[in-house]
Design an enzyme around this catalytic site. Structure first.
Site, PDB file in Angstrom:
ATOM      1  CB  ILE A 244      -0.923   0.017   1.229  1.00 16.14           C
ATOM      2  CG1 ILE A 244      -1.824  -1.224   1.253  1.00 16.14           C
ATOM      3  CG2 ILE A 244      -1.789   1.286   1.223  1.00 16.14           C
ATOM      4  CD1 ILE A 244      -2.725  -1.322   2.475  1.00 16.14           C
ATOM      5  N   PRO A 245       1.099   1.869  -1.156  1.00 16.62           N
ATOM      6  CG  PRO A 245       0.982   2.665  -3.362  1.00 16.62           C
ATOM      7  CD  PRO A 245       0.325   1.697  -2.403  1.00 16.62           C
ATOM      8  CB  CYS A 246       1.621   5.372   2.739  1.00 14.00           C
ATOM      9  SG  CYS A 246       2.854   4.393   3.613  1.00 14.00           S
ATOM     10  CG  HIS A 247       6.432   4.745  -1.132  1.00 12.50           C
ATOM     11  ND1 HIS A 247       5.773   3.538  -1.002  1.00 12.50           N
ATOM     12  CD2 HIS A 247       6.830   4.804  -2.436  1.00 12.50           C
ATOM     13  CE1 HIS A 247       5.782   2.892  -2.158  1.00 12.50           C
ATOM     14  NE2 HIS A 247       6.416   3.645  -3.052  1.00 12.50           N
TER      15      HIS A 247
END
Length: 279
Positions: A244-247
């Site tokens: 889950i690419p919160c970056h």
């Protein structure tokens, strides 16, 4: 070995971040990690897939701002246009996110068995938790001991049972960070969260590889345009790093914003993705 390599890369990234306005040379950067320019170039290209010079471009604030101005293409269109390799797959092609039911949420993991493991990756060590319904936890682990990470996972799932199972978890970690070229079976995620958090995490999955979004844009996507701060809280609560690419969420100014696993790791993830797209 992977962890040691990443420590060198992380140190180099920290130096580049602090000195990007001076555009440090290959020799300057290599000296910071006590390697010859030749060996540093080889190590860096093996890790990032691009040269340090190309990576330096992706670290700049100007590049981040230019990414924020790009409208998000659909994942399918972006993938087709760019011809992404398996290592650059867009996550919503092979990730299936499932949320706990209200009853399961209330039970806090009662009757659930979570296998866990601690493994090295190209971005340093990670800690993972798996259930029969999917991945429930993934975190970058360079700032915590295995015991601390297990305690954090137990706090997230206080009624669950836990079992160290490094053989099982190693296979899943390998698939996450080195996805197979051909697979019809998506990675399954099984997460605990409020409806708002789940909506935010689903929005993150729609950010294409190599692109970024802002807190305000995510707020608009979940139909809460005035809730950018709440979106930040939901992103900070993301239980599954990298997948889950919160970056990929930045401040509107192009600044990094927060990242619970450290700014260097966030910059490494972002710059590697962007550098691949620039190449």
């Amino acid at each position: 070995m992977a962890s040691t390599d990443y420590q060198k890369i992380a140190h180099a990234i920290g130096y580049i971040r602090a000195n990007h306005k001076q555009q440090p040379s290959l020799e300057d950067i290599a000296a910071q990690v006590h390697l010859s320019p030749y060996h540093f170039q080889r190590l860096f290209c093996r890790w990032a897939g691009v040269s340090p010079k190309r990576f330096l471009q992706a670290l700049t604030l100007q590049h981040a701002k230019s990414l924020l101005k790009q409208p998000h293409a659909t994942t399918m269109a972006t993938s087709a246009e760019l011809g992404l390799s398996s290592s650059s797959r867009l996550y919503d092609h092979f990730v299936q996110l499932n949320a706990l039911t209200p009853l399961e949420y209330k039970q806090q993991g009662l009757g659930v068995l979570i296998d866990y493991g601690y493994h090295n990756t190209a971005f340093g060590p990670v800690f993972i938790g798996l259930t029969e319904k999917g991945i429930c936890h993934l975190s970058f682990a360079q700032h915590y001991s295995p015991a601390e990470l297990l305690a954090q996972l137990q706090a997230e799932w206080p009624q669950a049972n836990f079992r160290a199972n490094p053989v099982h978890t190693a296979a899943v970690v390998a698939r996450i960070f080195n996805p197979p070229k051909n697979t019809d079976k998506p990675l399954s995620l099984w997460v605990r969260g409020t409806n708002f958090q789940i909506n935010v995490w689903q929005a993150l999955l729609r950010i294409p590889y190599g692109q970024v979004s802002s807190y305000g844009a995510i707020a608009s996507q979940v139909h809460k345009p005035k809730a950018a701060r709440a979106v930040g809280g939901a992103i900070g609560a993301n239980p599954i790093a990298f997948i889950i690419p919160c970056h990929r969420v930045l401040q509107q100014s192009g600044g990094l914003g927060g990242f619970r696993w450290g700014e260097v790791t966030k910059h490494a993830l972002l710059a590697k993705e962007s550098a691949v797209m620039l190449d």
